[in-house]
Design a protein around this motif. Sequence first.
Motif, PDB file in Angstrom:
ATOM      1  N   LYS A  17       0.856  -1.186   0.000  1.00 39.37           N
ATOM      2  CA  LYS A  17       0.000   0.000   0.000  1.00 39.37           C
ATOM      3  C   LYS A  17       0.888   1.231   0.000  1.00 39.37           C
ATOM      4  N   GLY A  18       0.699   2.082  -0.992  1.00 41.14           N
ATOM      5  CA  GLY A  18       1.477   3.308  -1.089  1.00 41.14           C
ATOM      6  C   GLY A  18       0.620   4.430  -1.629  1.00 41.14           C
ATOM      7  N   PRO A  19       1.168   5.630  -1.716  1.00 41.21           N
ATOM      8  CA  PRO A  19       0.384   6.781  -2.182  1.00 41.21           C
ATOM      9  C   PRO A  19       0.022   6.712  -3.658  1.00 41.21           C
ATOM     10  N   ASP A  20       0.802   5.990  -4.468  1.00 40.76           N
ATOM     11  CA  ASP A  20       0.577   5.958  -5.906  1.00 40.76           C
ATOM     12  C   ASP A  20      -0.179   4.730  -6.387  1.00 40.76           C
ATOM     13  N   TYR A  21      -0.023   3.622  -5.700  1.00 46.90           N
ATOM     14  CA  TYR A  21      -0.710   2.404  -6.116  1.00 46.90           C
ATOM     15  C   TYR A  21      -0.763   1.396  -4.977  1.00 46.90           C
ATOM     16  N   ARG A  22      -1.627   0.408  -5.172  1.00 50.17           N
ATOM     17  CA  ARG A  22      -1.723  -0.738  -4.269  1.00 50.17           C
ATOM     18  C   ARG A  22      -1.597  -2.004  -5.098  1.00 50.17           C
ATOM     19  N   SER A  23      -0.933  -3.002  -4.547  1.00 46.97           N
ATOM     20  CA  SER A  23      -0.759  -4.241  -5.298  1.00 46.97           C
ATOM     21  C   SER A  23      -0.800  -5.445  -4.374  1.00 46.97           C
ATOM     22  N   THR A  24      -1.210  -6.557  -4.948  1.00 42.23           N
ATOM     23  CA  THR A  24      -1.195  -7.832  -4.249  1.00 42.23           C
ATOM     24  C   THR A  24      -0.542  -8.856  -5.167  1.00 42.23           C
ATOM     25  N   THR A  25       0.447  -9.572  -4.654  1.00 43.79           N
ATOM     26  CA  THR A  25       1.145 -10.595  -5.424  1.00 43.79           C
ATOM     27  C   THR A  25       1.060 -11.906  -4.665  1.00 43.79           C
ATOM     28  N   THR A  26       0.562 -12.946  -5.338  1.00 43.67           N
ATOM     29  CA  THR A  26       0.369 -14.246  -4.708  1.00 43.67           C
ATOM     30  C   THR A  26       1.265 -15.288  -5.357  1.00 43.67           C
ATOM     31  N   PHE A  27       1.877 -16.134  -4.527  1.00 41.36           N
ATOM     32  CA  PHE A  27       2.777 -17.188  -5.002  1.00 41.36           C
ATOM     33  C   PHE A  27       2.150 -18.554  -4.711  1.00 41.36           C
ATOM     34  N   SER A  28       2.247 -19.480  -5.685  1.00 35.50           N
ATOM     35  CA  SER A  28       1.666 -20.815  -5.512  1.00 35.50           C
ATOM     36  C   SER A  28       2.366 -21.804  -6.439  1.00 35.50           C
ATOM     37  N   LYS A  29       1.904 -23.065  -6.394  1.00 35.72           N
ATOM     38  CA  LYS A  29       2.434 -24.141  -7.241  1.00 35.72           C
ATOM     39  C   LYS A  29       3.962 -24.231  -7.146  1.00 35.72           C
ATOM     40  N   PHE A  30       4.442 -24.285  -5.915  1.00 35.07           N
ATOM     41  CA  PHE A  30       5.882 -24.319  -5.657  1.00 35.07           C
ATOM     42  C   PHE A  30       6.505 -25.619  -6.156  1.00 35.07           C
ATOM     43  N   ASP A  31       7.499 -25.495  -7.028  1.00 36.50           N
ATOM     44  CA  ASP A  31       8.277 -26.624  -7.557  1.00 36.50           C
ATOM     45  C   ASP A  31       7.421 -27.661  -8.283  1.00 36.50           C
ATOM     46  N   GLU A  32       6.264 -27.255  -8.808  1.00 38.22           N
ATOM     47  CA  GLU A  32       5.478 -28.171  -9.626  1.00 38.22           C
ATOM     48  C   GLU A  32       6.043 -28.204 -11.044  1.00 38.22           C
ATOM     49  N   PRO A  33       5.829 -29.304 -11.782  1.00 40.51           N
ATOM     50  CA  PRO A  33       6.366 -29.401 -13.148  1.00 40.51           C
ATOM     51  C   PRO A  33       5.951 -28.211 -14.009  1.00 40.51           C
ATOM     52  N   LEU A  34       6.899 -27.698 -14.781  1.00 39.43           N
ATOM     53  CA  LEU A  34       6.652 -26.528 -15.618  1.00 39.43           C
ATOM     54  C   LEU A  34       6.265 -26.981 -17.028  1.00 39.43           C
ATOM     55  N   ASP A  35       5.090 -26.561 -17.483  1.00 46.91           N
ATOM     56  CA  ASP A  35       4.614 -26.944 -18.818  1.00 46.91           C
ATOM     57  C   ASP A  35       4.489 -25.680 -19.671  1.00 46.91           C
ATOM     58  N   VAL A  36       5.615 -25.222 -20.198  1.00 46.20           N
ATOM     59  CA  VAL A  36       5.648 -24.035 -21.052  1.00 46.20           C
ATOM     60  C   VAL A  36       6.153 -24.461 -22.423  1.00 46.20           C
ATOM     61  N   ARG A  37       5.307 -24.305 -23.436  1.00 43.02           N
ATOM     62  CA  ARG A  37       5.642 -24.755 -24.785  1.00 43.02           C
ATOM     63  C   ARG A  37       5.469 -23.608 -25.774  1.00 43.02           C
ATOM     64  N   PRO A  38       6.195 -23.639 -26.892  1.00 47.34           N
ATOM     65  CA  PRO A  38       6.012 -22.609 -27.914  1.00 47.34           C
ATOM     66  C   PRO A  38       4.677 -22.788 -28.627  1.00 47.34           C
ATOM     67  N   PRO A  39       4.129 -21.733 -29.225  1.00 46.14           N
ATOM     68  CA  PRO A  39       2.899 -21.862 -30.008  1.00 46.14           C
ATOM     69  C   PRO A  39       3.144 -22.717 -31.252  1.00 46.14           C
ATOM     70  N   ALA A  40       2.085 -23.187 -31.852  1.00 47.79           N
ATOM     71  CA  ALA A  40       2.199 -23.940 -33.100  1.00 47.79           C
ATOM     72  C   ALA A  40       2.802 -23.047 -34.176  1.00 47.79           C
ATOM     73  N   ASP A  41       3.617 -23.606 -35.045  1.00 50.70           N
ATOM     74  CA  ASP A  41       4.295 -22.836 -36.084  1.00 50.70           C
ATOM     75  C   ASP A  41       3.317 -22.028 -36.932  1.00 50.70           C
ATOM     76  N   ALA A  42       2.159 -22.602 -37.202  1.00 47.90           N
ATOM     77  CA  ALA A  42       1.173 -21.924 -38.036  1.00 47.90           C
ATOM     78  C   ALA A  42       0.615 -20.661 -37.391  1.00 47.90           C
ATOM     79  N   ASP A  43       0.788 -20.531 -36.074  1.00 50.80           N
ATOM     80  CA  ASP A  43       0.254 -19.379 -35.339  1.00 50.80           C
ATOM     81  C   ASP A  43       1.311 -18.329 -35.058  1.00 50.80           C
ATOM     82  N   VAL A  44       2.505 -18.474 -35.664  1.00 52.18           N
ATOM     83  CA  VAL A  44       3.630 -17.608 -35.324  1.00 52.18           C
ATOM     84  C   VAL A  44       4.063 -16.769 -36.523  1.00 52.18           C
TER      85      VAL A  44
END
Length: 243
Positions: free
Chosen positions: A208-235
């Motif tokens: 909480k500050g004079p210019d903005y307020r923010s909330t940041t939440t952390f979860s899914k600690f050390d769970e498998p990461l499933d990040v893949r590139p888009p299909a070639d046709a969509d790039v």
Amino acid sequence: MRVTATRGVATAVMCLAAGAVLSACTGTGTGTGTGSGGGEAELTDQQLLEKAHTTMDALKTVTIEGSTTATAGSGFTSRQTTDLKGTCAYKVTLDQGGSLEQIRIGDTDYVRPDRAYLEQWSGKKEAGAKAQERWIKTPVDTSEPGDGLVDCTWPFSPFGTAVKGKPTEIDGRPAVPLKVTDEEDDKGVYTFYVATEGKPYLLRVAYKGPDYRSTTTFSKFDEPLDVRPPADADVLDTSDAGR
């Protein structure tokens, strides 16, 4: 957090200067905490702060969700799943409408702003334009601080002075709040909520500050990461544009 567009991409994409605001708002929070057992009850408030940062800094993967509201103007929400190194999937949604998605894998970014996002940050109405469905492929080394894209990392470094509050719960998990003040931001206050069962993970950061307020939440600690590139046709590959 940053949004990057490659050289040679449409001017509207190059105008994604919102990243300067995103970086200022969501990148400020880092963790503090306590844990159960191990003599943590004997730690000082400052030591709990350092212990939580150490625990978070050792993570292999984590999901980070943020919400920011500016005192003057609109806000945004964001979600990032990351290995905290160089692979992540990110999406930011603006309160006034529009969203931008990013996938970063190694040396490559895939960026997809929707039409509303492009119109808002270019300041131009694109009459008759089709919705943006394709991803823009761009080298990571064309990214610059303040241009909007995240870099998949997070600054888990202790700062300020911590004071422990009364036990509470975050999403059903027992936690202890640590209120942190910092000399460099004498008008703002951070509250770090740290898990008290199992490892002392940082569960949430509220600011909480004079210019903005923010909330940041952390979860899914050390769970498998499933990040893949888009299909070639969509790039749309702009790797060689402007070079």
